[in-house]
Design an enzyme around this catalytic site. Structure first.
Site, short mmCIF file in Angstrom:
data_model
loop_
_atom_site.label_atom_id
_atom_site.label_comp_id
_atom_site.label_asym_id
_atom_site.label_seq_id
_atom_site.Cartn_x
_atom_site.Cartn_y
_atom_site.Cartn_z
NE ARG A 97 -2.45 -4.65 -4.48
CZ ARG A 97 -2.55 -5.86 -3.67
NH1 ARG A 97 -3.74 -6.50 -3.97
NH2 ARG A 97 -1.68 -6.32 -3.00
CB THR A 121 -8.56 -13.40 -2.53
OG1 THR A 121 -7.71 -12.92 -1.52
CG2 THR A 121 -8.23 -12.87 -3.87
CB THR A 125 -8.11 -9.53 -2.46
OG1 THR A 125 -7.90 -10.28 -1.20
CG2 THR A 125 -7.52 -8.29 -2.98
CG ASN A 175 -4.18 -9.41 2.09
OD1 ASN A 175 -3.88 -10.51 1.41
ND2 ASN A 175 -3.53 -8.93 3.17
CD GLU A 199 -5.39 -6.21 -0.61
OE1 GLU A 199 -4.90 -7.46 -0.92
OE2 GLU A 199 -6.48 -6.26 -0.32
CB SER A 218 -1.28 -7.95 -6.13
OG SER A 218 -2.16 -8.87 -6.16
CB SER A 219 0.18 -12.98 -5.79
OG SER A 219 1.34 -12.87 -4.94
N GLY A 278 -5.58 -17.37 -3.50
CA GLY A 278 -4.56 -18.41 -2.85
C GLY A 278 -3.22 -17.44 -2.48
O1 DON Z 1 -2.91 -9.22 -3.71
C1 DON Z 1 -2.58 -10.40 -3.23
O2 DON Z 1 -1.77 -10.79 -3.77
C2 DON Z 1 -3.17 -10.96 -1.97
N1 DON Z 1 -3.82 -9.88 -1.20
C3 DON Z 1 -4.04 -11.92 -2.34
C4 DON Z 1 -4.79 -12.69 -0.95
C5 DON Z 1 -5.37 -14.00 -1.47
O3 DON Z 1 -5.39 -14.70 -2.44
C6 DON Z 1 -5.63 -14.86 -0.19
N2 DON Z 1 -6.32 -15.97 -0.60
N3 DON Z 1 -6.15 -16.92 -0.05
#
Ligand code: DON
Length: 589
Positions: free
Chosen positions: A103, A388, A406, A408, A427, A459-460, A479
């Protein structure tokens, strides 16, 4: 003495049979791998890069290096050297599972007011566009780490396909164009990104070639020198000069001090399955664990009634996202109460608080310390999924990788430091720019996810393994905030016996505490279900755009079968092939 009488034989025969059956199963459980390689990624050329490296004798970890680097070239809107991600690894030899945390980190000069004006208001766009939005990338470190510690081939060998793709170029496709149109302003702001991705400030024509010689040169440097080729020396110099000249705050020390971290993944147990997922600074594994625990607290299920099932899942989502906002952040900087959040007692309390017949308004769920503004969404395209990316790999021996990587937002910050070919992430928007201020995905956060020097933004991303008595699944999706609920629904489908194609095709719904509504894809909720949910007090928000781009590999050990699927919502491809034979293509073209 052996009694040869028929009565005794009748007693003996079934026991012999049982013994042989047990022997057979024991043999099967010792079998470590599927004997075939399997890859699912969001781009056919990335899947092909993995196949090339596997065919050259590489393992799943070499394939992960090849796919990661290739995706950064062929899907520049989604991931790349200037970004980060999480790689969940499983080594077949000794059963070791680990999460490689690549990350991004906040630069040393970052501070909680970084994106606020003199009145304490968030300055629109500052955490999204341009170099101030970029965290220190983790991706080059991840490539080197995977190759050096887990791979069989050299880093240079695994980077080969990506270097070739960057040098030879590839035709612009519709997805690229859609995303570039959306980020036209950010891409136009800097000369280098505009030169690579635009034509005189305009979008290229579909089919025109995008060639990335500078990126190829940077990849070659990493191939020759390892991650130091990026974090030190000439490239580091150019990165920092470019960032600072355009208003950013990176320093050479920030780059030289970047540290990749190996972390224990979150391990969950639900309905007899072992589920391995991303640990903080991802919120994924913990939120998934909380939701599964809430389901289990009611006797491991949600009944047959569809309305009841969606209601319960939504209420579980609401509570997990409330806790995400309050408690989750970078575990190296904040105390994340993992054990408490994942305890059965806590889940029972949350479950008991769910009214089986009524939606709990999110406003009634306590959010101590918080004056959360369920602010307006910040863009029309904030939930798109061609940003992503995720890939899933399993090699013939059973080594596996689930990786979500990603920049982001589409094309990250849109900023490419001159002379590097590297598009930088944004990010930093995953931090809470201010307590309770929604980020671009509508997610809120507080002190646990405030901007601090060297911190990783929450993050997700949720790369996940599902292991049952007879099947092993590798899955994940992009997503934004919806990643977690999509992966949860994927896990539940797998536990219900769904095959890979069924898992990726399934329609999805989502709730994230704030905004207080159920978002769902067309076809995810039938009209009776919608009506009943509305009667229970749920706000319903149908979405036109599809959710996610899931990539799944499932190995069925009992039936000795391997299945792969790439989400039909995207342009990816999935392949299974026997070592040393021509690949057999499956899934979307
Ligand atoms: O780390 C994260 O949760 C986000 N930066 C992810 C971004 C993402 O999945 C965008 N896609 N649709």
């Amino acid at each position: 003495m052996i009694d040869p009488s028929p009565r005794h034989l009748a007693w003996l025969a079934p026991r012999f049979l049982l013994f042989f059956v047990l022997l057979l199963f024991a043999g099967q459980s010792l079998q470590a791998g599927p004997g075939q390689h399997a890859v699912a990624s969001a781009h056919p050329l990335a899947t092909a890069a993995a196949q090339e490296v596997l065919a050259a004798g590489g393992n799943a970890f070499d394939a992960a290096v090849a796919v990661t680097a290739a995706l950064g070239v062929v899907e520049p809107q989604g991931s790349g050297l200037g970004g980060g991600g999480f790689f969940l690894l499983h080594r077949a030899d000794d059963g070791y599972s680990v999460m490689v945390d690549a990350r991004e980190t906040a630069p040393a000069a970052a501070h909680p007011d970084l994106y606020l004006d003199a009145d304490g208001e968030v300055i629109p766009g500052l955490s999204l566009d341009g170099p101030l939005a970029a965290g220190i990338p983790g991706m080059p470190a991840a490539l080197g780490h995977l190759a050096a510690n887990y791979g069989r081939l050299s880093l240079a060998d695994s980077l080969g396909p990506a270097i070739r793709l960057a040098e030879e170029g590839l035709p612009v496709d519709a997805t690229f164009l859609q995303m570039a149109r959306f980020r036209l302003q950010a891409l136009s702001d800097g000369a280098d990104a505009a030169r690579v991705f635009l034509r005189e400030g305009e979008l290229p024509e579909e089919g025109e070639a995008i060639v990335q010689p500078q990126l190829a040169a940077t990849l070659r440097r990493i191939a020759d020198r390892g991650p130091a080729g990026f974090y030190e020396g000439e490239i580091a110099q150019r990165l920092v000069e470019g960032v600072r000249a355009a208003g950013g705050i990176w320093t050479l020390e920030d780059l030289a001090n970047y540290e990749l971290v190996e972390r224990e993944p979150v391990v969950l147990h639900y309905r007899g399955a072992r589920i391995v997922s991303a640990s903080p600074p991802s919120s994924g594994g913990i939120a998934i664990g909380q939701m599964l625990n809430i389901l289990a607290a009611g006797g491991n299920g949600y009944g047959d009634d569809e309305v009841q099932r969606v209601h319960l899942l939504v209420e579980a989502m609401r509570r997990a996202y409330r806790d995400r906002a309050l408690y989750l952040g970078d575990p190296d900087h904040v105390d994340v109460p993992v054990a408490r959040l994942l305890s059965a007692e806590y889940a029972s309390r949350l479950r008991a608080d769910i009214d089986p017949d009524r939606a709990t308004p999110s406003a009634e769920l306590p959010l101590e310390a918080a004056d959360a503004a369920a602010g307006p969404e910040r863009s029309a395209l904030d939930r798109e999924s061609e940003q992503t990316t995720h890939f899933s790999v399993m090699d013939a021996e059973g080594n596996r990788v689930a990786a979500t990587i990603t920049l982001n937002y589409p094309f990250g910050s849109g900023f490419m430091p001159p002379g590097t070919g590297v598009l930088l992430n944004n990010e930093m928007d995953d931090f809470a720019a201010r307590p309770g201020e929604p980020n671009v995905y509508g997610l809120i956060g507080f002190e646990a996810n405030a901007i601090r020097p060297h911190r990783r933004p929450l993050s997700s991303m949720s790369p996940t393994f599902v292991e049952t008595a007879d099947r092993v699944a590798v899955l994940g999706t992009p997503g934004g905030s919806r990643i977690i609920t999509m992966v949860l629904q994927g896990i539940l489908a797998i536990l219900d016996g769904a095959g890979a194609a069924e898992v990726v095709q399934a329609r999805r719904f989502h709730h994230q505490y704030l905004p207080d509504r159920i978002e769902y894809e067309t076809g995810a909720l039938g009209s009776r279900v919608q009506l009943q949910l509305a009667r229970r007090g749920h706000a319903l928000s149908p979405q036109v755009r599809p959710f996610g781009n899931m990539q799944v590999v499932i190995w069925d050990r009992t039936h000795d079968r391997i299945e792969v699927a790439s989400d039909p919502r995207g342009n990816g491809s999935a392949a299974v092939f026997t070592p040393a034979t021509a690949p057999e293509q499956r899934g979307a073209p």
